[in-house]
Design an enzyme around this catalytic site. Structure first.
Site, PDB file in Angstrom:
ATOM      1  N   HIS A 196      64.267  -0.273 -68.789  1.00  0.00           N
ATOM      2  CA  HIS A 196      63.112   0.482 -69.290  1.00  0.00           C
ATOM      3  C   HIS A 196      61.951   0.436 -68.317  1.00  0.00           C
ATOM      4  O   HIS A 196      61.944  -0.329 -67.343  1.00  0.00           O
ATOM      5  CB  HIS A 196      62.684  -0.052 -70.667  1.00  0.00           C
ATOM      6  CG  HIS A 196      62.220  -1.477 -70.676  1.00  0.00           C
ATOM      7  ND1 HIS A 196      60.973  -1.859 -70.245  1.00  0.00           N
ATOM      8  CD2 HIS A 196      62.845  -2.621 -71.082  1.00  0.00           C
ATOM      9  CE1 HIS A 196      60.829  -3.168 -70.385  1.00  0.00           C
ATOM     10  NE2 HIS A 196      61.954  -3.662 -70.879  1.00  0.00           N
ATOM     11  N   CYS A 212      65.588  -8.013 -70.461  1.00  0.00           N
ATOM     12  CA  CYS A 212      65.622  -6.594 -70.128  1.00  0.00           C
ATOM     13  C   CYS A 212      65.357  -6.385 -68.635  1.00  0.00           C
ATOM     14  O   CYS A 212      64.785  -7.241 -67.959  1.00  0.00           O
ATOM     15  CB  CYS A 212      64.586  -5.820 -70.937  1.00  0.00           C
ATOM     16  SG  CYS A 212      65.042  -5.593 -72.678  1.00  0.00           S
TER      17      CYS A 212
END
Length: 236
Positions: A196, A212
């Site tokens: 992301h 992440c």
């Protein structure tokens, strides 16, 4: 009368050959038609290309066509997202084309957590390399996943284990420039991990996340446009 028509047709023929000579080198495409209609033979803009670099940052004259970034309206309706893209400063993590002889095949993603680079493999021994931020000590992981879903300006709901560690976090945050997930998110399998964007571009190149993979917003938009759902992602 026939003589006058002959002179007129000859003049039109000369004007036509001159128009062809001045039109965009696309011959009889949009540039030529636009020239005839408006006198402007510039034609449509060409897509930009990315300069290439060799392995380990050594200069190498390679150019790979880049798709034009598709900027959309923000979810809050405050206009184009282009002006909201935060750009990092460290040139080591700038997007570039490099020589590649690692694992995987063209179209797949390989993430090197130690080097803080994400590679989108291209044909002919090349890859597009992006700088990334990865998990903090204790949150780094390895393995293979596939992109299972994609979202533009995603909402963020911190998972329960994150809220236990950080009770000060909001329970839900709508997508936008202040959202920690940034401009795009690509979800990895059924896990809680994502590739992301970020609202903190200065953290690219660091161990900062809870597992992440974070990217600069302009880079995650570029990767998002290149990778469909189902793309294999190998984290090493």
């Amino acid at each position: 009368m026939r003589a006058k028509w002959g002179v007129a047709l000859a003049a039109l023929a000369l004007m036509g050959s001159s128009a062809v000579a001045q039109a965009e080198p696309g011959r009889y495409g949009g540039g030529f038609i636009e020239f005839l209609m408006t006198g402007d033979g510039r034609g449509p803009a060409r897509r930009p290309a990315v300069d290439g670099y060799g392995a380990l940052g050594e200069p190498r004259p390679v150019a790979v066509a880049q798709p034009r970034a598709r900027f959309a309206a923000l979810p809050t309706g405050q206009g184009s997202e282009e002006g909201m893209i935060a750009r990092a400063v460290d040139p080591r993590f700038a997007r570039q084309v490099v020589a590649y002889d690692g694992p995987g095949r063209a179209g797949q993603i390989v993430i090197d957590t130690n080097a803080k680079y994400l590679y989108l493999i291209q044909p002919a021994g090349q890859a597009i390399r992006y700088g990334i931020g990865v998990g903090r000590p204790g949150f780094v992981w390895t393995g293979a996943k596939t992109i299972s879903a994609k979202r533009e300006w995603p909402d963020w709901t911190p998972p329960a284990e994150m809220l236990r560690r950080r009770p000060d976090l909001p329970r839900h945050m709508v997508g936008g420039p202040e959202n920690p997930l940034g401009a795009r998110a690509m979800y990895l399998g059924t896990s809680l991990y994502r590739i992301h964007g970020t609202n903190e571009p200065h953290t690219i190149g660091q161990n900062v996340s809870s597992g992440c993979i974070r990217m600069m917003n302009e880079d995650v938009i570029d990767l998002y446009e290149r990778t469909p759902v189902g793309t294999r992602v190998e984290v090493i």
